[in-house]
Design a protein around this motif. Sequence first.
Motif, PDB file in Angstrom:
ATOM      1  N   LEU A  11       0.813  -1.204   0.000  1.00 44.59           N
ATOM      2  CA  LEU A  11       0.000   0.000   0.000  1.00 44.59           C
ATOM      3  C   LEU A  11       0.849   1.258   0.000  1.00 44.59           C
ATOM      4  CD1 LEU A  11      -2.784  -1.090   2.519  1.00 44.59           C
ATOM      5  CD2 LEU A  11      -2.967  -0.935   0.034  1.00 44.59           C
ATOM      6  N   LEU A  12       2.019   1.204   0.647  1.00 42.24           N
ATOM      7  CA  LEU A  12       2.890   2.369   0.713  1.00 42.24           C
ATOM      8  C   LEU A  12       3.848   2.463  -0.463  1.00 42.24           C
ATOM      9  CD1 LEU A  12       3.751   2.282   4.527  1.00 42.24           C
ATOM     10  CD2 LEU A  12       2.283   3.937   3.367  1.00 42.24           C
ATOM     11  N   ALA A  13       3.776   1.496  -1.391  1.00 42.73           N
ATOM     12  CA  ALA A  13       4.661   1.477  -2.564  1.00 42.73           C
ATOM     13  C   ALA A  13       6.122   1.487  -2.156  1.00 42.73           C
ATOM     14  CB  ALA A  13       4.334   2.649  -3.505  1.00 42.73           C
ATOM     15  N   THR A  14       6.452   0.726  -1.111  1.00 37.84           N
ATOM     16  CA  THR A  14       7.840   0.654  -0.655  1.00 37.84           C
ATOM     17  C   THR A  14       8.369  -0.771  -0.782  1.00 37.84           C
ATOM     18  OG1 THR A  14       7.120   0.258   1.625  1.00 37.84           O
ATOM     19  CG2 THR A  14       7.557   2.536   0.983  1.00 37.84           C
ATOM     20  N   ARG A  15       7.884  -1.495  -1.769  1.00 38.84           N
ATOM     21  CA  ARG A  15       8.275  -2.897  -1.898  1.00 38.84           C
ATOM     22  C   ARG A  15       9.777  -3.013  -2.108  1.00 38.84           C
ATOM     23  NH1 ARG A  15       3.766  -2.093  -4.375  1.00 38.84           N
ATOM     24  NH2 ARG A  15       4.425  -2.172  -6.528  1.00 38.84           N
ATOM     25  N   THR A  16      10.389  -3.813  -1.261  1.00 39.43           N
ATOM     26  CA  THR A  16      11.827  -4.034  -1.297  1.00 39.43           C
ATOM     27  C   THR A  16      12.067  -5.499  -1.608  1.00 39.43           C
ATOM     28  OG1 THR A  16      12.236  -2.292   0.323  1.00 39.43           O
ATOM     29  CG2 THR A  16      13.937  -3.963   0.069  1.00 39.43           C
ATOM     30  N   ALA A  17      13.038  -5.772  -2.439  1.00 37.30           N
ATOM     31  CA  ALA A  17      13.402  -7.143  -2.745  1.00 37.30           C
ATOM     32  C   ALA A  17      14.798  -7.125  -3.353  1.00 37.30           C
ATOM     33  CB  ALA A  17      12.406  -7.790  -3.701  1.00 37.30           C
ATOM     34  N   ALA A  18      15.434  -8.285  -3.368  1.00 38.21           N
ATOM     35  CA  ALA A  18      16.765  -8.384  -3.970  1.00 38.21           C
ATOM     36  C   ALA A  18      16.937  -9.773  -4.556  1.00 38.21           C
ATOM     37  CB  ALA A  18      17.853  -8.114  -2.930  1.00 38.21           C
ATOM     38  N   VAL A  19      17.689  -9.844  -5.634  1.00 40.61           N
ATOM     39  CA  VAL A  19      18.012 -11.120  -6.261  1.00 40.61           C
ATOM     40  C   VAL A  19      19.413 -11.519  -5.840  1.00 40.61           C
ATOM     41  CG1 VAL A  19      18.442 -12.298  -8.450  1.00 40.61           C
ATOM     42  CG2 VAL A  19      16.502 -10.731  -8.237  1.00 40.61           C
ATOM     43  N   VAL A  20      19.548 -12.757  -5.368  1.00 39.86           N
ATOM     44  CA  VAL A  20      20.853 -13.314  -5.053  1.00 39.86           C
ATOM     45  C   VAL A  20      20.892 -14.714  -5.643  1.00 39.86           C
ATOM     46  CG1 VAL A  20      20.033 -14.029  -2.757  1.00 39.86           C
ATOM     47  CG2 VAL A  20      22.491 -13.903  -3.212  1.00 39.86           C
TER      48      VAL A  20
END
Length: 537
Positions: A331-340
């Motif tokens: 909802l806050l458009a703060t999606r965090t993710a990382a590829v490893v």
Amino acid sequence: MVSGLEEAWRAPVPGAGLWHDLDDARGDGLWPAPDMISAVSAHAVTTYDAATGAVRSTVPLDGSVCAASRDVNDDGIGVVALGPLEDCRTLVAVDTTAGRVRWQVRLDDEVVLNDVSAGARVVAVTGVRGAWRFRVDDGAALPAMVGGEAASNGRFVVVTPERGGAAESYDVYDQDSGEQLWSLPAEASTAVEVIVSSEPLVVTAYEWGDDGTYLRDLSGDRPRRVGRRINAGYPHLTQYVALDGGGAAAVQYGASPVVETWTADRPLEPASFVLDPEEIVVDQHAGRLITLTPATGRVAGDTSVVRAVDPTDPADPWVLGTAPADRSSVLLATRTAAVVDDLLVVPLDEELVAVELPDEAPATSEVLAGEGLTDGELTPAEGGDLCPAIRPATLEALGFALPDHEVAADCDLRQVRGVDVSLEVDSWAVRPSWEDQLTATEAAGDEFAEIVAGGGAYDLPDLQPVDDLGDQAAVGARGEALVVRVANVLVVVQRIGGLPGLDPATERALLLQVGRDLADELERRRRATSSTTGRGR
């Protein structure tokens, strides 16, 4: 139906979960590295084995995190800053390989922080008054570059000294050696913000007269403005990633589905494409951009749809599957993710969850074919980024004097110099409603009626029907707002404040002209879709 990606592991994050700042230049709390990934929480850095999720180390921090480097260097050194944001100047170098604090120092000067970066031999801290440098090995202070706004990325430091008038410049330094590599002339009141790519060197910067921020290519003889105008709101950029070992880059503008890509070829000629609304670039894998979108329709639960976008051919991305999502971050458009390695790691409440990325997947068109779009209906990407279709003559009549009649990437037209004018344009394609057994066009019609009746997310004045504009349209008596539907696409245009020197009837007529420009563009896209996919009218 989109299936969930196979979960590889999940592990707790100490404290209250992953640290995150809305300004992405100050880090997002995940440090991926070969065979491991580190999570920055409010008071610790925890490093996990990428294959199993087993905790390799937890390094406690003597304070609260207020900033973090976007990445670790090749030796696994990352940097965090501690303290309240208004006094964010205690630096800690964390050795994620050894699982210890390498050093901690406190800046003598107050810093309004831009970013922190770890180079091979030198850490740089940049702010509105310059760049401070410290040796990676022991934290020893090195000569600083002060006197103006600065940015760094581990390889370069760019400073825009406040010399005034024609004396201003973009000064480019090697972060490790401190050597000035080159300098380019700049306009008055220039301020660099973020380095988004090294090859070529591209930054975001503001110059006097811009009425916004732009990407600027600093690899030639003079700075060159490229891409779309960026509004003053934060974050200026949703994400920026290097591709193909640094020879290419992709940037997603803040609060916008527009993505700009380029390679190191000269001259630099960015190419742009449009993602779905609310779709966010989070990383890259095997040369493709990895994106997350809040799941809707028949995808159950709090999940995000994961897609892989080929930046050289973005029209039909792969749909990889779904991943768990923290609803508040969506909802806050703060999606965090990382590829490893071959895993996508996402935060979920106070955990990290790793899911496996497949080598290939069905194209979006194959998935959408089973999701019910019919003739004449547009996909979410086809219904977005409409504002460039507003004609220059319409903009001039509204009072805009934007450079080259450019509109911002987020379709939020704001002009603060000269005549104060503000126009907000939202557009989105509605999907079929499986719960109510409605086609996408029928669902869009219901949503149009709800908005016009004063419901939904918009607080609009009383609107009256308009004939001969799209499939449905309604406008305010003074031209304060306009809603248009073309097939399954809805457009909402809001004018903030009056238009200087114009009476209400003229203001209303001008807003209707904006609507006609946008409806014409949607009809053009429907015809183009018809010629390539058979879905158009």
